[in-house]
Write a protein that holds these residues in place. Structure first.
Motif, PDB file in Angstrom:
ATOM      1  N   GLU A 175      50.638  39.352  30.523  1.00  0.00           N
ATOM      2  CA  GLU A 175      49.848  39.429  31.751  1.00  0.00           C
ATOM      3  C   GLU A 175      49.476  40.869  32.100  1.00  0.00           C
ATOM      4  O   GLU A 175      48.662  41.097  33.008  1.00  0.00           O
ATOM      5  CB  GLU A 175      50.615  38.780  32.900  1.00  0.00           C
ATOM      6  N   ARG A 176      50.044  41.835  31.380  1.00  0.00           N
ATOM      7  CA  ARG A 176      49.766  43.249  31.655  1.00  0.00           C
ATOM      8  C   ARG A 176      48.856  43.897  30.603  1.00  0.00           C
ATOM      9  O   ARG A 176      48.660  45.115  30.639  1.00  0.00           O
ATOM     10  CB  ARG A 176      51.072  44.027  31.728  1.00  0.00           C
ATOM     11  N   LEU A 177      48.329  43.131  29.679  1.00  0.00           N
ATOM     12  CA  LEU A 177      47.527  43.725  28.614  1.00  0.00           C
ATOM     13  C   LEU A 177      46.283  44.424  29.156  1.00  0.00           C
ATOM     14  O   LEU A 177      45.931  45.525  28.714  1.00  0.00           O
ATOM     15  CB  LEU A 177      47.133  42.651  27.594  1.00  0.00           C
ATOM     16  N   ALA A 178      45.597  43.800  30.105  1.00  0.00           N
ATOM     17  CA  ALA A 178      44.407  44.435  30.683  1.00  0.00           C
ATOM     18  C   ALA A 178      44.778  45.697  31.444  1.00  0.00           C
ATOM     19  O   ALA A 178      44.064  46.706  31.393  1.00  0.00           O
ATOM     20  CB  ALA A 178      43.676  43.447  31.588  1.00  0.00           C
ATOM     21  N   ASP A 179      45.919  45.666  32.147  1.00  0.00           N
ATOM     22  CA  ASP A 179      46.370  46.861  32.863  1.00  0.00           C
ATOM     23  C   ASP A 179      46.717  47.979  31.885  1.00  0.00           C
ATOM     24  O   ASP A 179      46.453  49.157  32.163  1.00  0.00           O
ATOM     25  CB  ASP A 179      47.593  46.530  33.722  1.00  0.00           C
ATOM     26  N   ALA A 180      47.302  47.611  30.756  1.00  0.00           N
ATOM     27  CA  ALA A 180      47.633  48.613  29.743  1.00  0.00           C
ATOM     28  C   ALA A 180      46.367  49.295  29.242  1.00  0.00           C
ATOM     29  O   ALA A 180      46.303  50.521  29.124  1.00  0.00           O
ATOM     30  CB  ALA A 180      48.386  47.966  28.584  1.00  0.00           C
ATOM     31  N   ARG A 181      45.345  48.497  28.975  1.00  0.00           N
ATOM     32  CA  ARG A 181      44.073  49.056  28.521  1.00  0.00           C
ATOM     33  C   ARG A 181      43.419  49.918  29.596  1.00  0.00           C
ATOM     34  O   ARG A 181      43.014  51.062  29.338  1.00  0.00           O
ATOM     35  CB  ARG A 181      43.129  47.919  28.136  1.00  0.00           C
ATOM     36  N   ASP A 182      43.354  49.405  30.813  1.00  0.00           N
ATOM     37  CA  ASP A 182      42.605  50.073  31.876  1.00  0.00           C
ATOM     38  C   ASP A 182      43.326  51.322  32.397  1.00  0.00           C
ATOM     39  O   ASP A 182      42.683  52.247  32.896  1.00  0.00           O
ATOM     40  CB  ASP A 182      42.354  49.109  33.029  1.00  0.00           C
ATOM     41  N   GLY A 183      44.645  51.349  32.264  1.00  0.00           N
ATOM     42  CA  GLY A 183      45.402  52.500  32.742  1.00  0.00           C
ATOM     43  C   GLY A 183      45.720  53.512  31.671  1.00  0.00           C
ATOM     44  O   GLY A 183      46.341  54.545  31.935  1.00  0.00           O
ATOM     45  N   GLY A 184      45.285  53.227  30.447  1.00  0.00           N
ATOM     46  CA  GLY A 184      45.553  54.133  29.344  1.00  0.00           C
ATOM     47  C   GLY A 184      44.289  54.811  28.855  1.00  0.00           C
ATOM     48  O   GLY A 184      43.297  54.927  29.584  1.00  0.00           O
ATOM     49  N   LEU A 185      44.325  55.241  27.611  1.00  0.00           N
ATOM     50  CA  LEU A 185      43.169  55.880  26.987  1.00  0.00           C
ATOM     51  C   LEU A 185      42.706  54.970  25.852  1.00  0.00           C
ATOM     52  O   LEU A 185      43.427  54.778  24.867  1.00  0.00           O
ATOM     53  CB  LEU A 185      43.545  57.259  26.439  1.00  0.00           C
ATOM     54  N   VAL A 186      41.512  54.403  25.991  1.00  0.00           N
ATOM     55  CA  VAL A 186      41.037  53.431  25.009  1.00  0.00           C
ATOM     56  C   VAL A 186      40.527  54.108  23.753  1.00  0.00           C
ATOM     57  O   VAL A 186      40.955  53.805  22.637  1.00  0.00           O
ATOM     58  CB  VAL A 186      39.946  52.530  25.628  1.00  0.00           C
ATOM     59  N   ASP A 187      39.609  55.047  23.897  1.00  0.00           N
ATOM     60  CA  ASP A 187      38.941  55.652  22.741  1.00  0.00           C
ATOM     61  C   ASP A 187      39.584  56.992  22.406  1.00  0.00           C
ATOM     62  O   ASP A 187      39.099  58.056  22.784  1.00  0.00           O
ATOM     63  CB  ASP A 187      37.449  55.831  23.034  1.00  0.00           C
ATOM     64  N   TRP A 188      40.668  56.940  21.674  1.00  0.00           N
ATOM     65  CA  TRP A 188      41.396  58.151  21.316  1.00  0.00           C
ATOM     66  C   TRP A 188      40.576  59.065  20.416  1.00  0.00           C
ATOM     67  O   TRP A 188      40.605  60.289  20.558  1.00  0.00           O
ATOM     68  CB  TRP A 188      42.704  57.772  20.639  1.00  0.00           C
ATOM     69  N   GLU A 189      39.838  58.506  19.479  1.00  0.00           N
ATOM     70  CA  GLU A 189      39.109  59.307  18.497  1.00  0.00           C
ATOM     71  C   GLU A 189      38.083  60.231  19.147  1.00  0.00           C
ATOM     72  O   GLU A 189      37.789  61.307  18.625  1.00  0.00           O
ATOM     73  CB  GLU A 189      38.416  58.389  17.487  1.00  0.00           C
ATOM     74  N   ASN A 190      37.529  59.819  20.278  1.00  0.00           N
ATOM     75  CA  ASN A 190      36.487  60.612  20.924  1.00  0.00           C
ATOM     76  C   ASN A 190      36.949  61.244  22.240  1.00  0.00           C
ATOM     77  O   ASN A 190      36.126  61.581  23.088  1.00  0.00           O
ATOM     78  CB  ASN A 190      35.253  59.730  21.172  1.00  0.00           C
ATOM     79  N   HIS A 191      38.243  61.396  22.378  1.00  0.00           N
ATOM     80  CA  HIS A 191      38.782  61.999  23.604  1.00  0.00           C
ATOM     81  C   HIS A 191      38.430  63.487  23.626  1.00  0.00           C
ATOM     82  O   HIS A 191      38.853  64.252  22.747  1.00  0.00           O
ATOM     83  CB  HIS A 191      40.291  61.816  23.639  1.00  0.00           C
ATOM     84  N   PRO A 192      37.656  63.948  24.609  1.00  0.00           N
ATOM     85  CA  PRO A 192      37.121  65.316  24.562  1.00  0.00           C
ATOM     86  C   PRO A 192      38.146  66.404  24.837  1.00  0.00           C
ATOM     87  O   PRO A 192      37.925  67.569  24.482  1.00  0.00           O
ATOM     88  CB  PRO A 192      36.038  65.301  25.649  1.00  0.00           C
ATOM     89  N   GLU A 193      39.282  66.065  25.457  1.00  0.00           N
ATOM     90  CA  GLU A 193      40.212  67.102  25.876  1.00  0.00           C
ATOM     91  C   GLU A 193      41.418  67.243  24.952  1.00  0.00           C
ATOM     92  O   GLU A 193      42.298  68.076  25.198  1.00  0.00           O
ATOM     93  CB  GLU A 193      40.682  66.814  27.304  1.00  0.00           C
ATOM     94  N   ALA A 194      41.492  66.452  23.895  1.00  0.00           N
ATOM     95  CA  ALA A 194      42.654  66.516  23.011  1.00  0.00           C
ATOM     96  C   ALA A 194      42.621  67.734  22.101  1.00  0.00           C
ATOM     97  O   ALA A 194      43.673  68.253  21.702  1.00  0.00           O
ATOM     98  CB  ALA A 194      42.740  65.248  22.165  1.00  0.00           C
ATOM     99  N   VAL A 195      41.418  68.192  21.757  1.00  0.00           N
ATOM    100  CA  VAL A 195      41.262  69.328  20.852  1.00  0.00           C
ATOM    101  C   VAL A 195      40.248  70.291  21.449  1.00  0.00           C
ATOM    102  O   VAL A 195      39.194  69.871  21.927  1.00  0.00           O
ATOM    103  CB  VAL A 195      40.801  68.874  19.451  1.00  0.00           C
ATOM    104  N   GLN A 196      40.579  71.557  21.415  1.00  0.00           N
ATOM    105  CA  GLN A 196      39.674  72.583  21.923  1.00  0.00           C
ATOM    106  C   GLN A 196      39.487  73.652  20.849  1.00  0.00           C
ATOM    107  O   GLN A 196      40.447  74.305  20.440  1.00  0.00           O
ATOM    108  CB  GLN A 196      40.240  73.221  23.195  1.00  0.00           C
ATOM    109  N   ASN A 197      38.257  73.793  20.367  1.00  0.00           N
ATOM    110  CA  ASN A 197      37.939  74.791  19.350  1.00  0.00           C
ATOM    111  C   ASN A 197      38.888  74.721  18.155  1.00  0.00           C
ATOM    112  O   ASN A 197      39.321  75.732  17.610  1.00  0.00           O
ATOM    113  CB  ASN A 197      37.971  76.196  19.951  1.00  0.00           C
ATOM    114  N   GLY A 198      39.198  73.496  17.753  1.00  0.00           N
ATOM    115  CA  GLY A 198      40.050  73.297  16.586  1.00  0.00           C
ATOM    116  C   GLY A 198      41.532  73.307  16.870  1.00  0.00           C
ATOM    117  O   GLY A 198      42.334  73.092  15.949  1.00  0.00           O
TER     118      GLY A 198
END
Length: 257
Positions: A175-198
């Motif tokens: 019953e918490r699967l949607a909350d897990a998705r909505d409260g987390g980070l879905v698209d990890w590959e395109n997360h803009p703040e995970a890497v800065q200038n390499g």
């Protein structure tokens, strides 16, 4: 064969005939609002026990706490400091070599353990005591995972959710699967703040995800978990059989040129 279930006299014939052991490792750490903290070690133990059942190779008890300080902000997460973890795993493996084991498969289900298990394997190999390699289930079936999920997520995503739905459905809060998705980070590959200038700019999971998980958990199912489990178990069995047939000397470091 599961070591902890056997009486010591009944293990003698195994150590006389075989030289391979399977060691499951995982973690006890947050896996979002929907999965148990034991997710990683439950997955590792399931693969290791199943491979041991299918092959007859020896499976040890599971190492249930790993290198997880990057999840420490979430309630209940446990971790071992990296040097202590490496020393413990090396010591445990040397226990096995005392009984005649000279090759080990670390069945690992926690990304935080990977580099440390590789280091332990190098130590043992360089010393000429054992050849120990790290195996991680999802890295053995990348094409299947890519086909199964649009956003698999590296932690607490639909791939781990599907496996626990299959292996331990009573522990999943569906019953918490949607909350897990909505409260987390879905698209990890395109997360803009995970890497800065390499440079990788974050240290902890909470730096990227408020509830600790990544990916789209609503894409998970027990049926998919069964497919993943069978496919990866086949890979693990084949790895064990491959390793068992190698000449030990051929697994050791080459001489200096």
């Amino acid at each position: 064969m599961y070591l902890a279930d056997e009486a010591w006299p009944d293990l003698e014939t195994y150590f006389e005939a075989e030289s391979l052991a399977i060691v499951p490792l995982g973690s006890t750490e947050q896996h979002g609002p929907h999965l148990p903290e034991g997710t990683d070690h439950l997955i590792a133990e399931a693969f290791a026990r199943e491979a041991a059942e299918r092959t007859g190779y020896l499976c040890t008890p599971t190492i249930t706490v790993g290198v997880s300080p990057h999840h420490r902000q979430f309630h209940g997460t446990m971790w071992a400091d990296a040097p202590a973890f490496r020393d413990y795993v090396e010591s445990l493996t040397r226990n096995l070599t005392y009984h005649g084991i000279d090759r080990v498969v670390y069945v690992n289900a926690h990304g935080g353990n990977v580099v440390h298990l590789r280091e332990v394997g190098r130590r043992l190999r360089d010393a000429g005591d054992a050849y120990a390699i790290e195996w991680m289930w999802d890295e053995s079936i990348p094409d299947l995972i890519e086909d199964a999920f649009a956003q698999p997520g590296p932690h607490g995503g639909p791939k781990e959710t599907s496996l626990i739905q299959y292996l331990h459905p009573e522990l999943v809060h569906d019953e918490r699967l949607a909350d897990a998705r909505d409260g987390g980070l879905v698209d990890w590959e395109n997360h803009p703040e995970a890497v800065q200038n390499g440079a990788r700019t974050f240290y902890d999971a909470i730096d990227n995800t408020d509830n600790g998980v990544l990916g789209d958990q609503t894409d998970a199912s027990a049926e998919t978990g069964e497919r993943l489990f069978e496919a990866a178990t086949t890979q693990l069995v084949e790895l064990c059989e491959w390793l068992a047939t190698r000449e030990f000397e051929a697994l050791l470091p080459k001489d200096h040129v």
